[in-house]
Each structure stands twice: as structure tokens, then as C-alpha cells.
Design a protein around this motif. Structure first.
Motif, PDB file in Angstrom:
ATOM      1  N   GLN A 131       0.835  -1.224   0.000  1.00 39.41           N
ATOM      2  CA  GLN A 131       0.000   0.000   0.000  1.00 39.41           C
ATOM      3  C   GLN A 131       0.854   1.252   0.000  1.00 39.41           C
ATOM      4  O   GLN A 131       0.472   2.275   0.562  1.00 39.41           O
ATOM      5  CB  GLN A 131      -0.943   0.053   1.241  1.00 39.41           C
ATOM      6  N   GLN A 132       2.036   1.201  -0.571  1.00 34.51           N
ATOM      7  CA  GLN A 132       2.882   2.398  -0.626  1.00 34.51           C
ATOM      8  C   GLN A 132       2.919   2.879  -2.062  1.00 34.51           C
ATOM      9  O   GLN A 132       3.408   2.168  -2.938  1.00 34.51           O
ATOM     10  CB  GLN A 132       4.286   2.077  -0.103  1.00 34.51           C
ATOM     11  N   ARG A 133       2.394   4.081  -2.263  1.00 33.89           N
ATOM     12  CA  ARG A 133       2.329   4.610  -3.628  1.00 33.89           C
ATOM     13  C   ARG A 133       3.584   5.417  -3.911  1.00 33.89           C
ATOM     14  O   ARG A 133       3.960   6.285  -3.138  1.00 33.89           O
ATOM     15  CB  ARG A 133       1.092   5.480  -3.803  1.00 33.89           C
ATOM     16  N   GLN A 134       4.222   5.081  -4.981  1.00 37.74           N
ATOM     17  CA  GLN A 134       5.436   5.791  -5.357  1.00 37.74           C
ATOM     18  C   GLN A 134       5.568   5.706  -6.859  1.00 37.74           C
ATOM     19  O   GLN A 134       5.320   4.650  -7.449  1.00 37.74           O
ATOM     20  CB  GLN A 134       6.660   5.141  -4.667  1.00 37.74           C
ATOM     21  N   GLN A 135       5.973   6.827  -7.459  1.00 34.37           N
ATOM     22  CA  GLN A 135       6.177   6.797  -8.904  1.00 34.37           C
ATOM     23  C   GLN A 135       7.560   6.241  -9.206  1.00 34.37           C
ATOM     24  O   GLN A 135       8.515   6.506  -8.476  1.00 34.37           O
ATOM     25  CB  GLN A 135       6.055   8.212  -9.446  1.00 34.37           C
ATOM     26  N   ARG A 136       7.647   5.451 -10.276  1.00 34.01           N
ATOM     27  CA  ARG A 136       8.934   4.893 -10.690  1.00 34.01           C
ATOM     28  C   ARG A 136       9.868   6.023 -11.123  1.00 34.01           C
ATOM     29  O   ARG A 136       9.419   7.021 -11.691  1.00 34.01           O
ATOM     30  CB  ARG A 136       8.657   3.952 -11.863  1.00 34.01           C
ATOM     31  N   CYS A 137      11.158   5.862 -10.828  1.00 26.98           N
ATOM     32  CA  CYS A 137      12.126   6.892 -11.227  1.00 26.98           C
ATOM     33  C   CYS A 137      13.334   6.197 -11.866  1.00 26.98           C
ATOM     34  O   CYS A 137      14.295   5.862 -11.163  1.00 26.98           O
ATOM     35  CB  CYS A 137      12.536   7.719 -10.007  1.00 26.98           C
ATOM     36  N   PRO A 138      13.305   5.957 -13.169  1.00 26.10           N
ATOM     37  CA  PRO A 138      14.453   5.303 -13.798  1.00 26.10           C
ATOM     38  C   PRO A 138      15.721   6.153 -13.641  1.00 26.10           C
ATOM     39  O   PRO A 138      15.666   7.383 -13.770  1.00 26.10           O
ATOM     40  CB  PRO A 138      14.036   5.203 -15.269  1.00 26.10           C
ATOM     41  N   GLY A 139      16.841   5.480 -13.352  1.00 21.11           N
ATOM     42  CA  GLY A 139      18.106   6.190 -13.111  1.00 21.11           C
ATOM     43  C   GLY A 139      18.485   7.104 -14.262  1.00 21.11           C
ATOM     44  O   GLY A 139      18.954   8.225 -14.038  1.00 21.11           O
ATOM     45  N   ILE A 140      18.255   6.664 -15.501  1.00 17.56           N
ATOM     46  CA  ILE A 140      18.639   7.482 -16.658  1.00 17.56           C
ATOM     47  C   ILE A 140      17.836   8.789 -16.687  1.00 17.56           C
ATOM     48  O   ILE A 140      18.358   9.834 -17.068  1.00 17.56           O
ATOM     49  CB  ILE A 140      18.480   6.686 -17.984  1.00 17.56           C
ATOM     50  N   GLU A 141      16.583   8.718 -16.222  1.00 15.51           N
ATOM     51  CA  GLU A 141      15.764   9.940 -16.216  1.00 15.51           C
ATOM     52  C   GLU A 141      16.213  10.886 -15.105  1.00 15.51           C
ATOM     53  O   GLU A 141      16.261  12.099 -15.295  1.00 15.51           O
ATOM     54  CB  GLU A 141      14.282   9.578 -16.058  1.00 15.51           C
ATOM     55  N   LEU A 142      16.555  10.315 -13.951  1.00 18.06           N
ATOM     56  CA  LEU A 142      17.057  11.148 -12.850  1.00 18.06           C
ATOM     57  C   LEU A 142      18.355  11.833 -13.285  1.00 18.06           C
ATOM     58  O   LEU A 142      18.532  13.040 -13.092  1.00 18.06           O
ATOM     59  CB  LEU A 142      17.304  10.291 -11.602  1.00 18.06           C
ATOM     60  N   ALA A 143      19.276  11.051 -13.883  1.00 17.50           N
ATOM     61  CA  ALA A 143      20.560  11.616 -14.310  1.00 17.50           C
ATOM     62  C   ALA A 143      20.341  12.709 -15.352  1.00 17.50           C
ATOM     63  O   ALA A 143      20.944  13.785 -15.269  1.00 17.50           O
ATOM     64  CB  ALA A 143      21.458  10.504 -14.860  1.00 17.50           C
ATOM     65  N   SER A 144      19.440  12.471 -16.317  1.00 18.69           N
ATOM     66  CA  SER A 144      19.164  13.476 -17.353  1.00 18.69           C
ATOM     67  C   SER A 144      18.613  14.754 -16.709  1.00 18.69           C
ATOM     68  O   SER A 144      19.033  15.862 -17.061  1.00 18.69           O
ATOM     69  CB  SER A 144      18.119  12.968 -18.350  1.00 18.69           C
ATOM     70  N   ALA A 145      17.677  14.584 -15.768  1.00 19.28           N
ATOM     71  CA  ALA A 145      17.064  15.761 -15.131  1.00 19.28           C
ATOM     72  C   ALA A 145      18.108  16.567 -14.366  1.00 19.28           C
ATOM     73  O   ALA A 145      18.063  17.806 -14.348  1.00 19.28           O
ATOM     74  CB  ALA A 145      15.936  15.318 -14.193  1.00 19.28           C
ATOM     75  N   LEU A 146      19.071  15.880 -13.749  1.00 25.59           N
ATOM     76  CA  LEU A 146      20.101  16.606 -12.987  1.00 25.59           C
ATOM     77  C   LEU A 146      21.060  17.336 -13.928  1.00 25.59           C
ATOM     78  O   LEU A 146      21.493  18.449 -13.632  1.00 25.59           O
ATOM     79  CB  LEU A 146      20.869  15.643 -12.070  1.00 25.59           C
TER      80      LEU A 146
END
Ligand code: UDP
Length: 254
Positions: free
Chosen positions: A79-94
Motif C-alpha cells: 500500500q505504498q504509492r510511489q512513482q517509478r524513477c528510472p536512473g537514466i531519467e534522474l541523471a538526465s534531469a540533474l
């Protein structure tokens, strides 16, 4: 003030739940706080069962993000809602955030076959010409590796992306993060190959249907052995989902 990510668990491993990992990491940059980010997926979680040194590196990391659909499935069962965060997307955003803020310190790319990190850096350089990008391939000789360490120490990059594959990248970061204590270090697997254009990510439809793993298998059939643990992960997720989380001595009081 940004809320710190909430710590939960996937089996015996930590996972941090947060609505905006990028904003939290940027606030760490501003405070000059170093961060080791692990991008957890089900393959890595199963690998950590067999490799205590990988499990230790994951437990020591400051931020463990849900990179894979299996981890989200596990959390949903609890019951824990969390959106997936692919590493490549996190790195791109940073990198984008650094580009928009005209970050003074460089960003380091380390990993991939010779020429790949350089090609990936060239792609980003075209988008953000004023960013300083340092690139090193992932098959360095002992002397080249020593030179890389010296460069990191002298340049103090703000973001260090390490694409050596699991568990090499997690262990390397755990051993070397003291060189740049204020940096964000992320193990990003084959992301340089994707930015360099030699591999492609699954099209959106596959990702939306949680089938990115199947696309990778189709692109790289040699992965079948590593991926054969996925049904085992799903089964264990179902069995353990209803047992309470173990508490760590570092956790805040309940
Ligand atoms: N790699 C590397 N040095 C090595 C072994 C691997 O730089 O000694 C690179 C390899 O070229 C590839 C990446 O590590 O770019 C591993 O990508 P993969 O997608 O297999 O990562 P994982 O699935 O482990 O996250």
C-alpha cells in the motif's frame, strides 16, 4: 524546506520514497552534502541477496530510488504509492538542472566502452555548451584509474555518473566517494550507451505497460540468465509483502 525522502524497504534493502528526487538532490547540492544514489530494480535486489558487499553498498547509500517496475509492484503490495524513477531519467534531469543553472563545477561521466562516455558527453555538450563535462571510459588501466582519481579530487565535480554495471559501479562509488565529499554519485548502468546512441531505451508503450525488462531481453538476449531471477522476485514480493518492515538502528524513533 523540502521533506526528506521517507525510508521504506524492499526485502532487507532500503528504498526512499519521495515525490521529487531531483529537487531533493538539488537541495543537497546547495548544502554541499555528498550523496550516493542507488537505482534499485528487482535484478539488483536479487543480486544483493547473493553478494553481501553489494547489499552493504546499497544500505550505505544516502538515497535508493525505485528504478524498476518490480520495486513499484513490491511497494504497491504494501500500500505504498510511489512513482517509478528510472536512473537514466534522474541523471538526465540533474544534467538539465545543472545546464539551466550554469553550474560552475564540472560533471563527470565514467564508464562504458572506450569512446562511449565521450560521445554521450558530446551530445549533452551540444545542448548545454557552457557545461564542463569530463569523460572517462570504463576499462581504464591501473595508471589511468589513478589519473581519474586525481582528476576527480582536483576538479571536485558536482555530479559524478558511473556506468560500470551492477555491482561494479555501486562498489566503486562506495570506495571512492571520499574523493569528492560534496558530489552526487549515481550508478547509471548502460545510460552512456543510450545517450551515445549505440543502444535504445524501450519505446513508451513498453515502459507504460511495465515491460521495459522484456524489451531489454529482446535487445540483449544474453540477459536471460540475469533476468531469470525476476519470477523469484515476484514470488518473494508476494510472500513477504505482508510481513512488517525490519527496523534499522539509524531509523528515527517510531
Ligand atoms: N562496463 C564498463 N566497465 C566494465 C564493465 C562494464 O564500463 O568493466 C560498462 C558497459 O560498457 C556498459 C555498462 O557498464 O556500458 C553496463 O551496462 P548494463 O546496461 O549492463 O548495466 P546494468 O544492467 O548492470 O545496470
Amino acid at each position: 524546506m523540502l521533506k526528506a525522502p521517507r525510508r521504506s524497504q524492499v526485502f532487507d534493502l532500503p528504498i526512499h520514497l519521495c515525490d521529487d528526487y531531483v529537487a531533493w538532490l538539488q537541495s543537497r547540492w546547495q548544502q554541499n552534502l555528498g550523496t550516493h544514489v542507488v537505482t534499485l530494480n528487482s535484478e539488483m535486489a536479487m543480486q544483493a541477496e547473493r553478494q553481501p558487499e553489494l547489499a552493504a553498498a546499497i544500505r550505505q547509500a544516502d538515497l535508493v530510488i525505485p528504478d524498476g517496475a518490480g520495486v513499484i509492484f513490491y511497494l504497491r503490495l504494501r500500500q505504498q504509492r510511489q512513482q517509478r524513477c528510472p536512473g537514466i531519467e534522474l541523471a538526465s534531469a540533474l544534467i538539465e538542472a545543472a545546464g539551466q543553472q550554469s553550474l560552475a563545477e564540472p560533471i563527470a561521466f565514467y564508464g562504458g566502452a572506450p569512446g562511449i562516455a565521450e560521445r554521450a558527453a558530446a551530445v549533452w555538450q551540444k545542448r548545454y555548451p557552457h557545461l564542463r563535462l569530463l569523460a572517462f571510459h570504463g576499462y581504464l588501466s591501473a595508471e589511468e584509474a589513478a589519473a581519474l582519481e586525481q582528476t576527480l579530487q582536483a576538479e571536485q565535480p558536482r555530479l559524478i555518473l558511473v556506468g560500470l554495471g551492477v555491482p561494479r559501479q555501486e562498489l566503486w562509488i562506495a570506495q571512492h566517494r571520499r574523493l569528492c565529499p560534496g558530489a552526487t554519485w549515481i550508478g547509471i548502468g548502460g545510460s552512456f550507451d543510450i545517450w551515445a546512441g549505440v543502444k535504445s531505451r524501450a519505446p513508451a508503450w513498453w515502459c507504460e505497460h511495465n515491460l521495459e525488462w522484456l524489451y531489454r531481453l529482446y535487445q540483449e538476449p544474453w540477459r536471460w540468465r540475469r533476468m531469470s531471477v525476476l519470477p523469484q522476485f515476484a514470488l518473494r514480493a508476494l510472500v513477504t509483502a505482508y510481513t512488517p518492515n525490519r527496523r534499522y538502528s539509524s531509523d528515527p524513533p517510531a
